[in-house]
Scaffold this motif. Structure first.
Motif, PDB file in Angstrom:
ATOM      1  N   GLY A   1      -8.862   2.398  -9.121  1.00  0.00           N
ATOM      2  CA  GLY A   1      -7.796   1.709  -9.834  1.00  0.00           C
ATOM      3  C   GLY A   1      -6.503   2.484  -9.949  1.00  0.00           C
ATOM      4  O   GLY A   1      -5.601   2.084 -10.685  1.00  0.00           O
TER       5      GLY A   1
ATOM      6  N   LEU B   1      -5.618   1.488  -4.075  1.00  0.00           N
ATOM      7  CA  LEU B   1      -5.751   2.397  -5.218  1.00  0.00           C
ATOM      8  C   LEU B   1      -7.225   2.634  -5.518  1.00  0.00           C
ATOM      9  O   LEU B   1      -7.885   1.823  -6.177  1.00  0.00           O
ATOM     10  CB  LEU B   1      -5.042   1.820  -6.444  1.00  0.00           C
TER      11      LEU B   1
ATOM     12  N   ILE C   1      -6.627  -2.924  -5.740  1.00  0.00           N
ATOM     13  CA  ILE C   1      -7.487  -2.133  -6.619  1.00  0.00           C
ATOM     14  C   ILE C   1      -8.849  -1.949  -5.958  1.00  0.00           C
ATOM     15  O   ILE C   1      -9.490  -2.924  -5.548  1.00  0.00           O
ATOM     16  CB  ILE C   1      -7.652  -2.807  -7.991  1.00  0.00           C
TER      17      ILE C   1
ATOM     18  N   ARG D   1      -1.515   5.646  -9.168  1.00  0.00           N
ATOM     19  CA  ARG D   1      -0.751   4.400  -9.333  1.00  0.00           C
ATOM     20  C   ARG D   1       0.739   4.698  -9.474  1.00  0.00           C
ATOM     21  O   ARG D   1       1.580   4.013  -8.862  1.00  0.00           O
ATOM     22  CB  ARG D   1      -1.257   3.634 -10.557  1.00  0.00           C
TER      23      ARG D   1
END
Length: 360
Positions: free
Chosen positions: A232, A229, A291, A273
């Motif tokens: 994030g 990701l 992350i 996400r």
């Protein structure tokens, strides 16, 4: 009569899809075949596509090569009715790695194609695949839906974004100067079947294999791998299913006004996400997500497209929810694993010896 679903206007017509072996182009060709056209000409150099996407149909004529090839341009028939220009140098990262290749396959394609088409008087419409990312506001705050008349910045994150805007400008020029009936269709983040990881020729970076976020996540999730990701996973995008996109391109060709641009969007803002979580849920992938920091070149942040003008003027509205589209994409990926693996394997040497990455 439903203006969105009545596409009998293409029956008996001579159509051309530049980039028709690609992900979006092949889905468009499949939809157009259902309208019973006289002929569909596909022009594609298979730079980022695979021959398996070209249907075995007597109404399809496949021309292998770039639309910048003067021989191919000269040989185009003089009785074309509709043209969709979808060819591009796939992806931001590839264009950053090789801006000259992006120019050859993104900018020059548009200029040379429009210059040739201006002399074909039978054309009813020419639809150009523009990019919504090129006009979206750069923000990490709350995003507003990007409208068709959004201001355009002179600062861009990639040659890809620049070349897509230049294509719009050339379309406008040829419309004003030569009355070429160009309609610009601004894509959001398209996903779905026929996007084959690794399809085509090596283009210098691992992004030859790892393309858009959705097919990458689907493949890794099916193989129980971690999904990375960037930033994030808080970046947002407007995801639109490819069958909806194909229908939108047909709506643009039938109802779009020359000189105008239209968003082909879902109008739904989704975080990366949320995308990853949905895919992992559909595949049963138990591996934790990773992350990562934001990509250093990417300032695009949060964005989604406005759907009002397209709904009002060309009768287009996306019908497929993200989850439904992902279910179909996961199923297609499972069914076409052998083709995907074949396309990925052809880059093993480059992935190992030129980048140090381990091939899959």
């Amino acid at each position: 009569m439903d203006i969105e679903t009545d596409f009998s206007t293409f029956a008996g017509k001579k159509l051309m899809v530049v980039g028709g072996a690609g992900f979006v182009g092949s889905n468009l060709v499949a939809a157009l075949l259902d309208t019973d056209p006289r002929e569909i000409i596909i022009v594609d150099n298979l730079l980022s596509s695979d021959i398996s996407n070209v249907p075995d149909d007597p109404r399809v004529t496949f021309v292998f090569g770039s639309i910048t090839d003067d021989t191919i341009l000269k040989a185009l028939p003089e009785d074309l009715d509709y043209v969709w220009h979808l060819s591009c140098y796939h992806g931001n990262q590839s264009s950053i790695h090789d801006p000259l290749a992006d120019h050859e396959n993104n900018t020059l394609t548009s200029l040379k194609l429009f210059e040739r088409l201006k002399d074909i008087r039978s054309l009813t419409k020419v639809v150009y695949a523009a990019a919504g990312c090129a006009v979206a506001e750069k923000t990490y705050d709350d995003a507003s839906a990007t409208t068709e008349d959004a201001p355009v910045s002179l600062f861009h994150d990639s040659p890809y974004s620049i070349s897509k805007l230049v294509g719009e400008l050339y379309g406008n020029y040829y419309f004003l100067q030569h009355q070429l009936p160009v309609v610009k269709a601004r894509f959001q983040n398209v996903f779905g079947p026929r996007e084959i990881l690794g399809a085509g020729r090596w283009r210098g970076t691992p992004h030859t294999v790892w393309r858009n976020v959705t097919p990458t996540f689907v493949w890794k999730s099916l193989n129980n791998e971690t999904l990375g990701l960037d930033n994030g996973g808080q970046t947002t995008r407007d995801f639109i299913f490819v069958e909806d996109m194909a229908r939108g391109l047909m709506c643009a060709a039938k109802h779009g006004q020359p000189g105008e641009n239209y968003n082909l969007a879902s109008g739904v803002e989704t975080t990366i996400r949320e995308l990853a979580e949905t895919i992992n849920d559909l595949t049963g992938n138990p591996v934790e997500m990773e992350i990562r920091p934001a990509r250093p070149w990417d300032r695009s942040g949060c964005r989604f497209g406005s759907t009002e003008k397209s709904r009002r003027e060309i009768g287009f509205e996306a019908r497929t929810s993200l989850r439904e589209g992902l279910e179909k994409t996961v199923a297609w990926t499972r069914q076409n694993r052998e083709t995907i693996e074949r396309c990925m394997r052809q880059h093993d040497y480059f992935m190992t010896h030129l980048t140090g990455d381990t091939p899959r």
